[in-house]
Design a protein around this motif. Structure first.
Motif, PDB file in Angstrom:
ATOM      1  N   GLY A   1       0.795  -1.220   0.000  1.00  0.00           N
ATOM      2  CA  GLY A   1       0.000   0.000   0.000  1.00  0.00           C
ATOM      3  C   GLY A   1       0.824   1.265   0.000  1.00  0.00           C
ATOM      4  O   GLY A   1       0.295   2.343  -0.267  1.00  0.00           O
ATOM      5  N   ASP A   2       2.139   1.145   0.281  1.00  0.00           N
ATOM      6  CA  ASP A   2       3.003   2.324   0.306  1.00  0.00           C
ATOM      7  C   ASP A   2       3.804   2.495  -0.979  1.00  0.00           C
ATOM      8  O   ASP A   2       4.534   3.475  -1.122  1.00  0.00           O
ATOM      9  N   GLY A   3       3.688   1.545  -1.899  1.00  0.00           N
ATOM     10  CA  GLY A   3       4.455   1.599  -3.126  1.00  0.00           C
ATOM     11  C   GLY A   3       3.626   2.081  -4.304  1.00  0.00           C
ATOM     12  O   GLY A   3       2.626   2.787  -4.145  1.00  0.00           O
ATOM     13  N   ILE A   4       4.023   1.652  -5.500  1.00  0.00           N
ATOM     14  CA  ILE A   4       3.379   2.147  -6.719  1.00  0.00           C
ATOM     15  C   ILE A   4       2.261   1.231  -7.211  1.00  0.00           C
ATOM     16  O   ILE A   4       1.563   1.565  -8.164  1.00  0.00           O
ATOM     17  N   ILE A   5       2.070   0.078  -6.573  1.00  0.00           N
ATOM     18  CA  ILE A   5       1.041  -0.858  -7.015  1.00  0.00           C
ATOM     19  C   ILE A   5      -0.311  -0.477  -6.418  1.00  0.00           C
ATOM     20  O   ILE A   5      -0.422  -0.266  -5.207  1.00  0.00           O
ATOM     21  N   ASN A   6      -1.314  -0.416  -7.260  1.00  0.00           N
ATOM     22  CA  ASN A   6      -2.677  -0.184  -6.781  1.00  0.00           C
ATOM     23  C   ASN A   6      -3.285  -1.550  -6.468  1.00  0.00           C
ATOM     24  O   ASN A   6      -3.890  -2.183  -7.326  1.00  0.00           O
ATOM     25  N   MET A   7      -3.109  -2.012  -5.236  1.00  0.00           N
ATOM     26  CA  MET A   7      -3.556  -3.348  -4.855  1.00  0.00           C
ATOM     27  C   MET A   7      -5.068  -3.529  -4.962  1.00  0.00           C
ATOM     28  O   MET A   7      -5.532  -4.588  -5.407  1.00  0.00           O
ATOM     29  N   PRO A   8      -5.879  -2.544  -4.559  1.00  0.00           N
ATOM     30  CA  PRO A   8      -7.330  -2.725  -4.728  1.00  0.00           C
ATOM     31  C   PRO A   8      -7.728  -2.951  -6.187  1.00  0.00           C
ATOM     32  O   PRO A   8      -8.593  -3.779  -6.476  1.00  0.00           O
ATOM     33  N   GLU A   9      -7.099  -2.213  -7.116  1.00  0.00           N
ATOM     34  CA  GLU A   9      -7.411  -2.397  -8.532  1.00  0.00           C
ATOM     35  C   GLU A   9      -6.939  -3.758  -9.029  1.00  0.00           C
ATOM     36  O   GLU A   9      -7.614  -4.403  -9.836  1.00  0.00           O
ATOM     37  N   LEU A  10      -5.771  -4.206  -8.552  1.00  0.00           N
ATOM     38  CA  LEU A  10      -5.275  -5.518  -8.947  1.00  0.00           C
ATOM     39  C   LEU A  10      -6.210  -6.610  -8.448  1.00  0.00           C
ATOM     40  O   LEU A  10      -6.537  -7.544  -9.182  1.00  0.00           O
ATOM     41  N   LYS A  11      -6.658  -6.501  -7.206  1.00  0.00           N
ATOM     42  CA  LYS A  11      -7.575  -7.500  -6.658  1.00  0.00           C
ATOM     43  C   LYS A  11      -8.888  -7.516  -7.449  1.00  0.00           C
ATOM     44  O   LYS A  11      -9.438  -8.580  -7.754  1.00  0.00           O
ATOM     45  N   LYS A  12      -9.389  -6.336  -7.775  1.00  0.00           N
ATOM     46  CA  LYS A  12     -10.631  -6.244  -8.546  1.00  0.00           C
ATOM     47  C   LYS A  12     -10.474  -6.948  -9.892  1.00  0.00           C
ATOM     48  O   LYS A  12     -11.339  -7.738 -10.295  1.00  0.00           O
ATOM     49  N   ALA A  13      -9.367  -6.694 -10.581  1.00  0.00           N
ATOM     50  CA  ALA A  13      -9.135  -7.307 -11.889  1.00  0.00           C
ATOM     51  C   ALA A  13      -8.947  -8.814 -11.767  1.00  0.00           C
ATOM     52  O   ALA A  13      -9.508  -9.593 -12.544  1.00  0.00           O
ATOM     53  N   ALA A  14      -8.163  -9.231 -10.766  1.00  0.00           N
ATOM     54  CA  ALA A  14      -7.867 -10.658 -10.593  1.00  0.00           C
ATOM     55  C   ALA A  14      -9.112 -11.436 -10.177  1.00  0.00           C
ATOM     56  O   ALA A  14      -9.367 -12.530 -10.691  1.00  0.00           O
ATOM     57  N   ASP A  15      -9.880 -10.890  -9.254  1.00  0.00           N
ATOM     58  CA  ASP A  15     -11.110 -11.566  -8.831  1.00  0.00           C
ATOM     59  C   ASP A  15     -12.085 -11.713  -9.991  1.00  0.00           C
ATOM     60  O   ASP A  15     -12.749 -12.745 -10.141  1.00  0.00           O
ATOM     61  N   ALA A  16     -12.179 -10.672 -10.814  1.00  0.00           N
ATOM     62  CA  ALA A  16     -13.125 -10.688 -11.938  1.00  0.00           C
ATOM     63  C   ALA A  16     -12.783 -11.770 -12.955  1.00  0.00           C
ATOM     64  O   ALA A  16     -13.675 -12.307 -13.617  1.00  0.00           O
ATOM     65  N   GLN A  17     -11.495 -12.104 -13.085  1.00  0.00           N
ATOM     66  CA  GLN A  17     -11.114 -13.118 -14.075  1.00  0.00           C
ATOM     67  C   GLN A  17     -10.896 -14.492 -13.442  1.00  0.00           C
ATOM     68  O   GLN A  17     -10.440 -15.408 -14.115  1.00  0.00           O
TER      69      GLN A  17
END
Length: 278
Positions: free
Chosen positions: A230-246
């Motif tokens: 959460g302190d870096g450049i990765i948007n973890m919520p967006e990654l989780k949303k994309a990964a869960d959807a697929q």
């Protein structure tokens, strides 16, 4: 995010020095189980390992296995209860080599399927190298059979190559069963070349590099890119949303560096961060 696993490559070398302590640490931090690494199984037979992990309420979901060790490990991993065997990386020298390696992945996928396992490929930043207009990872994705080969996207290595992990998952929906969760504070540059850093360094019997004080200082500074989730450049919520959807099947934490100064509190903080994303 309920079922989160921990790869035993986290804090490299620790799993060799204290396998049982590592398992206890992961269980205490609330992980559902482990992703095994480098054929290190604590001296347990496959059923013994399965039972030992079960005694802590955990399972081994997968294992990183070098290509040359795959044949010898498939029956062990299947009996130990693993669902996936993962190729940790491949060196690719050209576009033609990338196509050859894609066929190798298909062949290994067929062997894994025959053993009751699913084969996966784990990326690093070099998998986003471009040959004649195509990245290595795109060649792999386009030329492997989805029935035989799935992928384990390492979010940090994607971002270290300048690739948005969530966008990448969305572009290749359905190909990712596993997500490696780790953070990075920036995209890598020439100054991050580990081969140059460790040039000439000798190794301990367990494989660790013997570093000069100058090498040690540079390495510690480099490791700080493995910052808090959460302190870096990765948007973890967006990654989780994309990964869960697929349809991702599992999230697996890899922690290269204990940013808290302590292994346990670091992986606990990672687990708590991911729990808050549910």
């Amino acid at each position: 995010m309920k079922d989160v696993y921990l790869i035993t490559a986290s804090f490299v070398g620790e799993i060799k020095r204290d396998f049982r302590g590592y398992v206890k640490m992961a269980a205490k931090a609330g992980y559902a189980g482990l992703e095994l690494f480098n054929c290190i199984y604590g001296g347990f037979g496959p059923q013994e390992l399965k039972n030992y992990l079960a005694s802590y309420g955990m399972t081994a979901i997968s294992a990183h296995v070098n290509v040359e060790d795959t044949d010898s490990q498939l029956s062990y991993l299947a009996e130990a209860g693993c669902r996936y065997v993962v190729c940790p990386m491949l060196r690719v020298e050209s576009r033609d080599d990338a196509y050859r390696k894609a066929e190798l992945l298909n062949a290994l996928g067929q062997k894994a399927k025959a053993a009751g396992l699913r084969y996966a490929y784990h990326n690093h930043d070099n998998d986003f190298d471009v040959y004649d207009g195509k990245t290595v990872i795109d060649i792999f994705l386009e030329n492997t059979d989805p029935k035989l080969v799935t992928f384990e996207l390492d979010a940090a290595w994607a971002w270290r190559a300048g690739v948005d992990a969530a966008d990448f998952v969305n572009r290749h929906a359905g190909r990712f069963d596993l997500i490696h969760v780790k953070e990075t504070s920036r995209v890598l540059g020439p100054e991050d070349d580990m081969h140059a850093l460790f040039a000439g360094a000798k190794r301990e019997p367990d494989g660790r590099f013997i570093l000069t004080p100058e090498m040690e200082a540079k390495f510690k500074e480099r490791q700080k890119i493995n910052c808090k989730l959460g302190d870096g450049i990765i948007n973890m919520p967006e990654l989780k949303k994309a990964a869960d959807a697929q349809g991702v099947k599992a999230y697996i934490v890899e922690r290269e560096y204990a940013y808290t100064g302590d292994n346990y509190t670091t992986i606990l903080a990672d687990r708590e961060y991911l729990s808050a994303l549910e």
